[in-house]
Design a protein around this motif. Structure first.
Motif, PDB file in Angstrom:
ATOM      1  N   ASN A   1      32.426 -43.805  -4.739  1.00  0.00           N
ATOM      2  CA  ASN A   1      31.113 -43.691  -5.605  1.00  0.00           C
ATOM      3  C   ASN A   1      29.843 -43.253  -5.158  1.00  0.00           C
ATOM      4  OD1 ASN A   1      29.084 -43.879  -7.052  1.00  0.00           O
ATOM      5  ND2 ASN A   1      30.236 -45.491  -8.314  1.00  0.00           N
TER       6      ASN A   1
ATOM      7  N   ASP B   1      27.762 -41.351  -7.636  1.00  0.00           N
ATOM      8  CA  ASP B   1      27.003 -41.063  -8.267  1.00  0.00           C
ATOM      9  C   ASP B   1      27.149 -40.184  -9.788  1.00  0.00           C
ATOM     10  OD1 ASP B   1      24.922 -42.622  -9.856  1.00  0.00           O
ATOM     11  OD2 ASP B   1      23.164 -42.618  -9.131  1.00  0.00           O
TER      12      ASP B   1
ATOM     13  N   GLN C   1      35.145 -44.147  -8.043  1.00  0.00           N
ATOM     14  CA  GLN C   1      34.825 -45.681  -7.347  1.00  0.00           C
ATOM     15  C   GLN C   1      34.041 -45.998  -8.915  1.00  0.00           C
ATOM     16  OE1 GLN C   1      36.348 -48.390  -5.140  1.00  0.00           O
ATOM     17  NE2 GLN C   1      37.622 -47.058  -4.425  1.00  0.00           N
ATOM     18  N   GLY C   2      34.345 -47.049 -10.150  1.00  0.00           N
ATOM     19  CA  GLY C   2      32.432 -46.996 -10.115  1.00  0.00           C
ATOM     20  C   GLY C   2      32.216 -45.871 -11.940  1.00  0.00           C
ATOM     21  N   LYS C   3      30.758 -46.099 -11.623  1.00  0.00           N
ATOM     22  CA  LYS C   3      30.313 -44.847 -12.912  1.00  0.00           C
ATOM     23  C   LYS C   3      30.036 -43.522 -11.939  1.00  0.00           C
ATOM     24  CE  LYS C   3      26.879 -44.733 -16.434  1.00  0.00           C
ATOM     25  NZ  LYS C   3      25.821 -45.707 -17.350  1.00  0.00           N
ATOM     26  N   ASN C   4      30.471 -42.624 -12.848  1.00  0.00           N
ATOM     27  CA  ASN C   4      30.159 -41.288 -12.031  1.00  0.00           C
ATOM     28  C   ASN C   4      30.260 -40.237 -12.971  1.00  0.00           C
ATOM     29  OD1 ASN C   4      30.553 -41.561  -8.721  1.00  0.00           O
ATOM     30  ND2 ASN C   4      32.047 -42.693  -9.424  1.00  0.00           N
TER      31      ASN C   4
ATOM     32  N   ASP D   1      36.796 -50.896 -14.373  1.00  0.00           N
ATOM     33  CA  ASP D   1      35.732 -50.927 -14.831  1.00  0.00           C
ATOM     34  C   ASP D   1      35.537 -49.209 -14.798  1.00  0.00           C
ATOM     35  OD1 ASP D   1      34.813 -51.822 -12.192  1.00  0.00           O
ATOM     36  OD2 ASP D   1      33.415 -53.295 -13.011  1.00  0.00           O
ATOM     37  N   ASP D   2      35.942 -48.755 -14.209  1.00  0.00           N
ATOM     38  CA  ASP D   2      35.672 -47.390 -14.144  1.00  0.00           C
ATOM     39  C   ASP D   2      35.081 -46.094 -15.468  1.00  0.00           C
ATOM     40  OD1 ASP D   2      36.552 -47.361 -11.795  1.00  0.00           O
ATOM     41  OD2 ASP D   2      37.990 -46.171 -11.966  1.00  0.00           O
TER      42      ASP D   2
ATOM     43  N   LYS E   1      33.516 -42.704 -15.940  1.00  0.00           N
ATOM     44  CA  LYS E   1      33.997 -41.747 -15.637  1.00  0.00           C
ATOM     45  C   LYS E   1      33.561 -40.281 -16.544  1.00  0.00           C
ATOM     46  CE  LYS E   1      37.291 -41.490 -12.677  1.00  0.00           C
ATOM     47  NZ  LYS E   1      37.808 -41.677 -11.331  1.00  0.00           N
TER      48      LYS E   1
ATOM     49  N   SER F   1      38.614 -49.569 -18.804  1.00  0.00           N
ATOM     50  CA  SER F   1      38.285 -47.829 -17.834  1.00  0.00           C
ATOM     51  C   SER F   1      37.728 -46.946 -19.612  1.00  0.00           C
ATOM     52  CB  SER F   1      38.913 -47.427 -17.116  1.00  0.00           C
ATOM     53  OG  SER F   1      39.761 -46.715 -16.843  1.00  0.00           O
TER      54      SER F   1
END
Length: 242
Positions: A50, A52, A75-78, A103-104, A106, A133
């Motif tokens: 990740n 960010d 991974q995640g929110k980016n 739950d990505d 992007k 996602s």
């Protein structure tokens, strides 16, 4: 600077460089490419974990040809932004392969500015979206006034596996000159049911079939990575994501 792992924020490309591997990018950083005139180089970028927010930018100097391949497994929110400026007779070929799952969330904004005549840019973004996602491809290709004989192209394609996915492709052209060539395309759609049926009807489990389809869709990104260990890592990351 062959097969060099770079984690710092400035990447200098000279006329003697042929291949650069960008890995371990710092979180929330701006990676700046400084390209000398008459350079010809392939850049492989591997994104994971990740970060960010991160940005890539740079000036492609006169008579330079830069090929950038980005393998994305963040991974995640980016949020990833890119902005390259092209000088006279310079060429940029950008290819991104992204896989989102679980739950990505992007977003990639890939923008190019043609600042001089006879510059060429090809931007290709390919993605696979599954589970719940979200994936967005956006960006602006701008050919400025007096940049005659310039060519720009944007192609965004996202393959969707599940109903809960959110996928968007928003390529934009901004043209201030007549004597140019410009085009864009955007396709967002579900995985080909015929391909999936063909594989499962031959005894291949559906999850494995999806892996094979995804690998075939994203495999061209491997062209930008010369080290066999890196290619193996990217292949493994595709399998783990799908």
């Amino acid at each position: 600077m062959n097969n060099l792992e770079i984690s710092r924020k400035n990447v200098n490309i000279s006329s003697t460089d042929r291949f650069i591997f960008v890995n371990n990018v710092d979180k929330n950083s701006n990676v700046v490419f400084n390209v000398e005139p008459n350079s010809e180089c392939t850049v492989g970028i591997l994104l994971k974990n990740n970060l960010d927010t991160i940005s890539f930018s740079g000036q492609i100097s006169d008579n330079s040809n830069i090929n950038i391949f980005v393998a994305d497994f963040l991974q995640g929110k980016n949020m990833v932004t890119t902005n390259f400026k092209l000088d006279k007779n310079s060429n940029l070929n950008w290819r991104l392969a992204s896989v989102t799952s679980k739950d990505d969330q992007k977003c990639f904004e890939v923008s190019v500015s043609h600042d001089a005549p006879s510059s060429t840019a090809v931007v290709e973004n390919y993605g696979v979206c599954k589970d719940a996602s979200e994936l967005t491809f956006a960006g602006i290709s701008h050919i400025k006034n007096k940049c005659i004989n310039s060519k720009t192209s944007q192609n965004a394609r996202i393959m969707v596996f599940d109903d809960e996915c959110i996928a968007k492709a928003k390529p934009i052209l901004k043209i201030d000159e007549n004597e140019i060539s410009a085009n864009h395309a955007a396709v967002v759609g579900r995985v080909n049911d015929e391909h999936l049926f063909y594989l499962t009807s031959r005894g291949i489990p559906e999850d494995t079939a999806k892996q094979l389809i995804t690998y075939g869709y994203l495999k061209p990104i491997l062209e930008g990575f010369k080290d066999e260990k890196i290619k193996e890592e990217i292949t493994k990351l595709i399998e783990e994501k799908i």
